[in-house]
Design a protein around this motif. Structure first.
Motif, PDB file in Angstrom:
ATOM      1  N   GLU B 140      85.194  16.441  34.319  1.00 24.34           N
ATOM      2  CA  GLU B 140      86.312  16.968  35.110  1.00 24.34           C
ATOM      3  C   GLU B 140      86.160  16.376  36.501  1.00 24.34           C
ATOM      4  O   GLU B 140      85.245  16.734  37.246  1.00 24.34           O
ATOM      5  CB  GLU B 140      86.226  18.497  35.139  1.00 24.34           C
ATOM      6  CG  GLU B 140      87.308  19.178  35.935  1.00 24.34           C
ATOM      7  CD  GLU B 140      88.660  19.157  35.238  1.00 24.34           C
ATOM      8  OE1 GLU B 140      88.681  19.294  34.000  1.00 24.34           O
ATOM      9  OE2 GLU B 140      89.679  18.997  35.929  1.00 24.34           O
ATOM     10  N   ARG B 141      87.044  15.473  36.868  1.00 23.90           N
ATOM     11  CA  ARG B 141      86.826  14.705  38.098  1.00 23.90           C
ATOM     12  C   ARG B 141      87.393  15.432  39.311  1.00 23.90           C
ATOM     13  O   ARG B 141      88.379  15.011  39.929  1.00 23.90           O
ATOM     14  CB  ARG B 141      87.407  13.310  37.935  1.00 23.90           C
ATOM     15  CG  ARG B 141      86.617  12.548  36.873  1.00 23.90           C
ATOM     16  CD  ARG B 141      86.866  11.088  36.912  1.00 23.90           C
ATOM     17  NE  ARG B 141      87.908  10.679  35.997  1.00 23.90           N
ATOM     18  CZ  ARG B 141      88.230   9.412  35.805  1.00 23.90           C
ATOM     19  NH1 ARG B 141      87.610   8.460  36.471  1.00 23.90           N
ATOM     20  NH2 ARG B 141      89.163   9.100  34.962  1.00 23.90           N
ATOM     21  N   ASP B 161      88.930  11.580  50.234  1.00 20.17           N
ATOM     22  CA  ASP B 161      89.381  10.240  50.616  1.00 20.17           C
ATOM     23  C   ASP B 161      89.065   9.227  49.519  1.00 20.17           C
ATOM     24  O   ASP B 161      89.714   8.191  49.420  1.00 20.17           O
ATOM     25  CB  ASP B 161      88.723   9.807  51.933  1.00 20.17           C
ATOM     26  CG  ASP B 161      89.316  10.552  53.129  1.00 20.17           C
ATOM     27  OD1 ASP B 161      90.402  11.151  52.950  1.00 20.17           O
ATOM     28  OD2 ASP B 161      88.691  10.560  54.202  1.00 20.17           O
ATOM     29  N   GLY B 162      88.054   9.549  48.718  1.00 18.57           N
ATOM     30  CA  GLY B 162      87.731   8.676  47.596  1.00 18.57           C
ATOM     31  C   GLY B 162      88.671   8.883  46.413  1.00 18.57           C
ATOM     32  O   GLY B 162      88.472   8.285  45.355  1.00 18.57           O
ATOM     33  N   GLY B 163      89.632   9.767  46.577  1.00 17.30           N
ATOM     34  CA  GLY B 163      90.671   9.886  45.557  1.00 17.30           C
ATOM     35  C   GLY B 163      90.497  11.041  44.597  1.00 17.30           C
ATOM     36  O   GLY B 163      91.222  11.144  43.617  1.00 17.30           O
ATOM     37  N   ARG B 164      89.517  11.929  44.854  1.00 11.93           N
ATOM     38  CA  ARG B 164      89.302  13.042  43.929  1.00 11.93           C
ATOM     39  C   ARG B 164      89.601  14.368  44.604  1.00 11.93           C
ATOM     40  O   ARG B 164      89.390  14.520  45.806  1.00 11.93           O
ATOM     41  CB  ARG B 164      87.846  13.045  43.432  1.00 11.93           C
ATOM     42  CG  ARG B 164      87.435  11.765  42.738  1.00 11.93           C
ATOM     43  CD  ARG B 164      88.256  11.511  41.509  1.00 11.93           C
ATOM     44  NE  ARG B 164      87.984  10.178  40.969  1.00 11.93           N
ATOM     45  CZ  ARG B 164      88.736   9.587  40.055  1.00 11.93           C
ATOM     46  NH1 ARG B 164      89.820  10.178  39.585  1.00 11.93           N
ATOM     47  NH2 ARG B 164      88.421   8.402  39.604  1.00 11.93           N
ATOM     48  N   THR B 328      89.429  31.233  39.325  1.00 14.82           N
ATOM     49  CA  THR B 328      88.482  30.337  38.668  1.00 14.82           C
ATOM     50  C   THR B 328      88.928  28.898  38.897  1.00 14.82           C
ATOM     51  O   THR B 328      90.126  28.606  38.983  1.00 14.82           O
ATOM     52  CB  THR B 328      88.392  30.597  37.155  1.00 14.82           C
ATOM     53  OG1 THR B 328      89.705  30.502  36.607  1.00 14.82           O
ATOM     54  CG2 THR B 328      87.824  31.966  36.861  1.00 14.82           C
ATOM     55  N   GLU B 329      87.947  28.040  39.021  1.00 12.21           N
ATOM     56  CA  GLU B 329      88.222  26.622  39.218  1.00 12.21           C
ATOM     57  C   GLU B 329      87.331  25.836  38.265  1.00 12.21           C
ATOM     58  O   GLU B 329      86.179  26.183  38.058  1.00 12.21           O
ATOM     59  CB  GLU B 329      87.881  26.197  40.661  1.00 12.21           C
ATOM     60  CG  GLU B 329      88.724  26.863  41.727  1.00 12.21           C
ATOM     61  CD  GLU B 329      90.139  26.307  41.814  1.00 12.21           C
ATOM     62  OE1 GLU B 329      90.415  25.259  41.177  1.00 12.21           O
ATOM     63  OE2 GLU B 329      90.968  26.929  42.510  1.00 12.21           O
ATOM     64  N   LYS B 330      87.895  24.777  37.703  1.00 11.64           N
ATOM     65  CA  LYS B 330      87.108  23.914  36.834  1.00 11.64           C
ATOM     66  C   LYS B 330      86.762  22.659  37.625  1.00 11.64           C
ATOM     67  O   LYS B 330      87.668  22.000  38.156  1.00 11.64           O
ATOM     68  CB  LYS B 330      87.930  23.561  35.591  1.00 11.64           C
ATOM     69  CG  LYS B 330      87.103  23.016  34.447  1.00 11.64           C
ATOM     70  CD  LYS B 330      87.883  23.120  33.142  1.00 11.64           C
ATOM     71  CE  LYS B 330      87.267  22.290  32.016  1.00 11.64           C
ATOM     72  NZ  LYS B 330      85.844  22.183  31.932  1.00 11.64           N
ATOM     73  N   VAL B 331      85.482  22.385  37.748  1.00 11.69           N
ATOM     74  CA  VAL B 331      85.056  21.214  38.514  1.00 11.69           C
ATOM     75  C   VAL B 331      83.975  20.458  37.744  1.00 11.69           C
ATOM     76  O   VAL B 331      83.362  20.996  36.817  1.00 11.69           O
ATOM     77  CB  VAL B 331      84.511  21.603  39.909  1.00 11.69           C
ATOM     78  CG1 VAL B 331      85.577  22.253  40.764  1.00 11.69           C
ATOM     79  CG2 VAL B 331      83.296  22.510  39.787  1.00 11.69           C
ATOM     80  N   GLY B 332      83.742  19.223  38.163  1.00 14.93           N
ATOM     81  CA  GLY B 332      82.729  18.416  37.486  1.00 14.93           C
ATOM     82  C   GLY B 332      81.439  18.285  38.275  1.00 14.93           C
ATOM     83  O   GLY B 332      80.418  17.881  37.736  1.00 14.93           O
ATOM     84  N   ALA B 333      81.515  18.598  39.572  1.00 13.31           N
ATOM     85  CA  ALA B 333      80.323  18.466  40.415  1.00 13.31           C
ATOM     86  C   ALA B 333      80.390  19.504  41.523  1.00 13.31           C
ATOM     87  O   ALA B 333      81.473  19.978  41.873  1.00 13.31           O
ATOM     88  CB  ALA B 333      80.242  17.062  41.020  1.00 13.31           C
ATOM     89  N   VAL B 578      78.792  12.067  44.096  1.00 12.54           N
ATOM     90  CA  VAL B 578      79.855  12.727  43.335  1.00 12.54           C
ATOM     91  C   VAL B 578      80.882  11.686  42.884  1.00 12.54           C
ATOM     92  O   VAL B 578      81.295  11.656  41.724  1.00 12.54           O
ATOM     93  CB  VAL B 578      80.519  13.830  44.189  1.00 12.54           C
ATOM     94  CG1 VAL B 578      81.771  14.357  43.502  1.00 12.54           C
ATOM     95  CG2 VAL B 578      79.532  14.960  44.457  1.00 12.54           C
ATOM     96  N   LEU B 579      81.282  10.800  43.807  1.00 14.66           N
ATOM     97  CA  LEU B 579      82.281   9.786  43.454  1.00 14.66           C
ATOM     98  C   LEU B 579      81.725   8.846  42.389  1.00 14.66           C
ATOM     99  O   LEU B 579      82.464   8.382  41.516  1.00 14.66           O
ATOM    100  CB  LEU B 579      82.715   9.019  44.703  1.00 14.66           C
ATOM    101  CG  LEU B 579      83.553   9.842  45.695  1.00 14.66           C
ATOM    102  CD1 LEU B 579      83.743   9.071  46.992  1.00 14.66           C
ATOM    103  CD2 LEU B 579      84.902  10.210  45.094  1.00 14.66           C
ATOM    104  N   GLY B 580      80.417   8.585  42.457  1.00 19.32           N
ATOM    105  CA  GLY B 580      79.792   7.754  41.418  1.00 19.32           C
ATOM    106  C   GLY B 580      79.889   8.425  40.062  1.00 19.32           C
ATOM    107  O   GLY B 580      80.240   7.801  39.055  1.00 19.32           O
TER     108      GLY B 580
END
Lengths: 291, 674
Positions: B140-141, B161-164, B328-333, B578-580
């Protein structure tokens, strides 16, 4: 006794349960009884020969009892700890069983013994009994009997003697005891907490525990059993009673229980909510064993 | 497996000195199942790896054992080489004959014999290896940043700023953190708010940042790439969508004497308040502890004492809706950037075993303040509008004494670590003071000056040489109020003489501590923390912004005492991590995770209770008609870290760790007998 028989008949007649497990008079003293018909409830007895821990029949690994639906089982105060162990480890749903607690003032060592209890013939685990009134049961039956005769625990004394020996002498003692083991697995079958779907000792790839009864394999088996029961053993002594070779298995259980209490502050309990040390992880668990 | 290749490395002299690598290769070549064995000076070098690839191709090898260093060092290298040769990388194993053998032994024949044993053991293990495939997990980006101080702001902006997308959760009513309270910043003396507030606004206006201020993380479930976060949005008592931040409610509130947290207790605020004029979001909160109406509602009163703010609000925004909301929020990092607190030295911290510094009279003597309070006094936005006035009588202090290391570097009464920022900010304070009161005296008691950093030493020299700060090396034993002044009794350890100074104001550079409640948050996130409550990084040198839980990163002063440049650098580093992670829609993981044998699992769930990562789940097995057959344990391969605790715990040995299964370990042990 009449109270137990009447209640069993009532529960069966009302179809509250499909089976009542209790004790009955057998050809050689008391023995476990399985009553499915209310008319047979008169077979049930309870007296100081009813040593068996019937909670062993509640293990899900007893498929032949599965067809009876809900089961009522007669338990002494100490037997409730085994039921709690099964509930704690998801092997039994408490609501699937009706506990018929019998007030107990101590039992003999063997179901074949008879006569009034004395300091001599009292089972060792009954010394200093704190559960004459069975806890957490659905029904509690009988009059509260007097406390069992008081004396020192024989096993505690024996453990202290063994502890006093040096390592070589203690090893020699256990080598001699365990060399008699014939690997009949009676200790495993009778244990209410041996609930594995497939026992480690029956696995062949890899053969962690050799199945032939030689001393090295016997050590592997009994050491494994002791560790698997660490903090789980309820001290019912059934393994030692069942052992045809007369190996004092309860000494191992008691010793391990003492170590568990010292290390983890845990004593076997009738509360299924208290996690046993084997299944409890805390960030501040002691790590002094890592060297 | 019948065609194994054994490759023995000399590691230059590292192994070659004590182990006869050629002999190990010769002996291994005779093992059953070994089709090829050779030795080489540096197996990890390009020619060494080429040797492996060539042998696999020529000898049609189906497994590789590299007898060399620890798998930690080069397992990846050799597995990559093996994969390059067309063999499943998990059919490559390492026999550690360096750390476990050559480095710890001196006797060459004995060490060589042991190296042969180790290699034989691994060959036997390898025979039972199964080819494994990397685990692929969807990602989940979208990131969660916890903490809206400068570190959290920087991390959120960099990721956005990295687009996520970023969800930024801040506990307080406004973002900005401690930095918003500072007057100027070292070593350049630029105005803290002037460089921070544009960043805060940028966060607020960023299309990819969802700012949840006045909110706290309630629970975190899931694993790298797939976290489900439950967030408590605390009740502000008003409708955020209607409020336009006009400030009428604040002006109308009759409760005007509440010590302001933002002004470190030196200023006052109302019960409905915006912590400071530049707050983001510029939406007030109602302080439930002080608002008469709120307290009345909680008590269940029918008539309310006050409703002035409701009357004052032109937009009907003030609802007194007291219910917290759960979202609730779904996140990847997740980036943890919860910052620090100052050691409240006036207080006994019984829980932490800290005693406080009663002899300094903090909290008792009004003109003894801490560094953050001095920042507020010096700040143009502060309670005195930047005029230096001491708290007791508003007089301009003619002499200020600064005490460094109050609570820090003091194992006896405080904390043994160095708080790192105090040397610099005390130097800054002396400058700020001297710039405002040209003939004032600024005296600093210090243990030693730690000014490592770009421009830092020069900055301290400037304070001493150009701005006339007097530095006295030594500690202060006591602060006493004597009439109008605070008497400072100290000891100059350079001259060896006691020093007594009558100060108008004393500033204590108190220690930096972790935030209260950080342990609870760390436990929710399954990240480890040290005994001071600072979050542990995965590796102090090589993985400074990662935690021991994959997908959770750390930035700023919640990891250790950090100044602003450090915090920002960490935040950007965490953001780049995170962006990686987000650069691919799927994540690849090593497949060395636990697997449950459902046929033999008894469902006792000891494994579930001992799992530190929450990776074991309950799984119901049903027959074709849907009847429940049994409930067994099941391992979530995304969460499992492969630690093996479940495998060790399972009494029935129904759990296996891929790559380290019982048959493999048993074979490896058994090989030592022969």
């Amino acid at each position: 006794m009449k109270e137990l028989q009447d209640l069993a008949a009532k529960l069966l007649a009302e179809k509250t349960v499909g089976l009542v497990i209790g004790w009955e008079q057998g050809p050689r003293g008391a023995r476990p009884a399985f009553v499915a018909d209310p008319k047979d409830a008169g077979r049930l007895i309870f007296d100081n020969r009813c040593v068996h821990n019937l909670a062993a029949y509640l293990s899900p690994r007893r498929p032949h009892l599965r067809g009876f639906g809900r089961i009522a089982v007669a338990v002494k105060g100490c037997d409730v700890r085994a039921v709690a162990g099964l509930v704690r480890e998801s092997q039994l749903k408490r609501e699937d069983v009706v506990l018929l607690g019998v007030r107990c003032g101590g039992v003999h060592d063997e179901p074949t013994d008879a006569g009034p209890l004395t300091a001599e013939n009292l089972a060792d685990r009954c010394v200093g009994c704190e559960v004459r009134e069975p806890p957490r049961c659905d029904h509690v039956l009988g009059e509260l009997p007097p406390a069992p005769p008081s004396r020192d625990g024989r096993r505690a004394g024996r453990i202290a003697e063994l502890d006093a020996l040096d390592h070589a002498a203690r090893f020699a003692f256990w080598r001699q005891e365990l060399s008699r083991c014939v690997r009949c697995n009676a200790c495993r079958q009778v244990c209410p907490l041996c609930t594995c779907e497939r026992c480690l000792a029956d696995k062949t790839d890899p053969p962690w525990i050799e199945s032939s009864p030689h001393t090295r394999a016997n050590f592997a088996w009994h050491a494994t059993r002791a560790l698997h029961l660490a903090g789980r053993c309820v001290d019912c002594g059934e393994c030692e009673r069942a052992c045809p070779a007369g190996i004092p298995l309860n000494l191992i259980g008691r010793k391990v229980a003492a170590v568990v209490e010292r290390r983890f502050g845990y004593r076997t309990t009738d509360d299924p909510q208290v996690p046993a040390p084997i299944g409890a992880w805390k960030p501040d668990d002691g790590q002094e064993f890592i060297r | 497996m019948s065609r194994i290749g054994v490759f023995v490395c000399h590691c230059g002299e590292n192994i070659g000195r004590t182990v006869d690598a050629a002999e190990v290769a010769r002996a291994s070549g005779n093992l059953p199942g070994v089709a090829h064995a050779t030795d080489y000076k540096y197996m990890c070098s390009d020619p060494g790896q080429a040797l492996i690839k060539q042998a696999v191709a020529e000898k049609k090898l189906d497994g590789v054992v590299v007898a060399a260093c620890s798998p930690h060092m080069h397992e990846k290298t050799f597995r990559r080489a093996t994969a390059g040769a067309g063999v499943n990388p998990f059919l490559c194993e390492m026999a550690n004959i360096r750390e476990h053998c050559s480095w710890i032994h001196e006797n060459r024949p004995a060490a060589t014999a042991k190296a042969i044993d180790i290699t034989r053991s691994i060959v036997e293990k390898l025979k039972r290896n199964a080819p494994l495939e990397p685990i692929r997990i969807p990602v989940e980006r979208r990131a969660l940043v916890i903490g809206g101080g400068i570190a959290g702001i920087q991390a959120a902006l960099d990721i956005a700023d990295g687009g996520r997308e970023v969800v930024l959760v801040e506990k307080g009513p406004s973002i900005g953190g401690h930095m918003s309270q500072l007057s100027e910043t070292f070593p350049t003396l630029d105005c803290s708010q002037c460089i921070l507030t544009p960043r805060m606004v940028e966060v607020y206006q960023h299309p990819r940042i969802k700012l949840l201020a006045y909110s706290e993380v309630e629970a975190v479930e899931g694993y790298i790439g797939n976290f489900n976060v439950t967030i408590r949005r605390k009740a502000r008592g008003l409708d955020e969508t209607k409020c336009n931040g006009c400030g009428q409610c604040q002006a109308s509130c009759p409760q005007k004497k509440i010590p302001s947290e933002f002004d470190a207790g030196l200023g006052k605020r109302t019960a409905i308040y915006v912590p400071f004029p530049q707050a983001v979001p510029n939406i007030p909160v109602i302080d439930s502890g002080h608002c008469a109406r709120w307290k009345g509602i909680v008590k269940g009163l029918k008539k309310f004492a006050c409703g002035k703010c409701i009357e004052a609000c032109g937009r009907g925004a003030i609802t007194f809706d007291l219910e917290d909301k759960i979202v609730t929020e779904k996140v990847g990092a997740v980036v943890v950037a919860t910052g620090f607190q100052l050691y409240e030295i006036g207080r006994d911290h019984e829980a932490d075993g800290l005693k406080g510094y009663g002899e300094y009279g903090y909290g008792r003597i009004p003109d003894v303040i801490d560094g953050l309070q001095f920042e507020r006094l010096a700040s143009a936005s502060g309670p005195t509008a930047g005029k230096l006035q001491r708290p007791s009588d508003g007089k301009e202090p003619r002499t200020i004494v600064f005490l460094q290391c109050v609570g820090s570097r003091d194992p006896a009464k405080g904390i043994e670590y160095c708080s790192k920022i105090c040397c610099m900010y005390v130097a800054k304070h002396t400058m700020l003071y001297r710039h405002k009161v040209h003939d004032g005296r600024a005296v600093v008691f210090y243990m030693d000056i730690r000014a490592g950093g770009k421009g830092y030493e020069e900055f301290v020299r400037r304070a001493i040489e150009e701005d006339g700060a007097e530095y006295v090396r030594g500690r202060v034993s006591r602060l006493e109020r004597d009439g109008d002044v605070v008497r400072v009794q100290g000891f100059d350890t350079l001259s060896g003489e006691p020093v007594t100074i009558d100060a108008d104001l004393v500033v204590l550079a108190t220690a930096m501590r972790s935030q209260p409640g950080i342990e609870a948050l760390a436990q929710k996130l399954s990240v480890s923390y040290d005994r001071h409550g600072f979050i542990n990084e995965a590796h102090p040198k090589l993985r400074p912004v990662e935690t021991n839980t994959a997908g959770i990163y750390v930035a700023g002063a919640c990891q250790a005492p950090r100044d602003i440049p450090d915090s920002v650098a960490m935040a950007s580093a965490a953001a780049s991590k995170v962006l990686g992670l987000f650069s691919n829609a799927e994540l690849e993981r090593e497949p060395n995770v636990a697997r449950v044998d459902e046929a033999t699992c008894a469902g006792c769930f000891h494994c579930r209770r001992v799992c530190a990562y929450g990776a074991v789940e309950r799984k119901e097995i049903r027959d074709k008609k849907g009847n429940l057959v049994k409930v067994v344990a099941s391992v979530n391969r995304g969460v499992c870290q492969g630690c093996g605790t479940c495998q060790a715990t399972c009494p029935g040995k129904s759990v296996e760790l891929e790559g380290f299964t019982d048959p493999q370990i048993y074979a490896a042990i058994n090989a030592f007998q022969g």
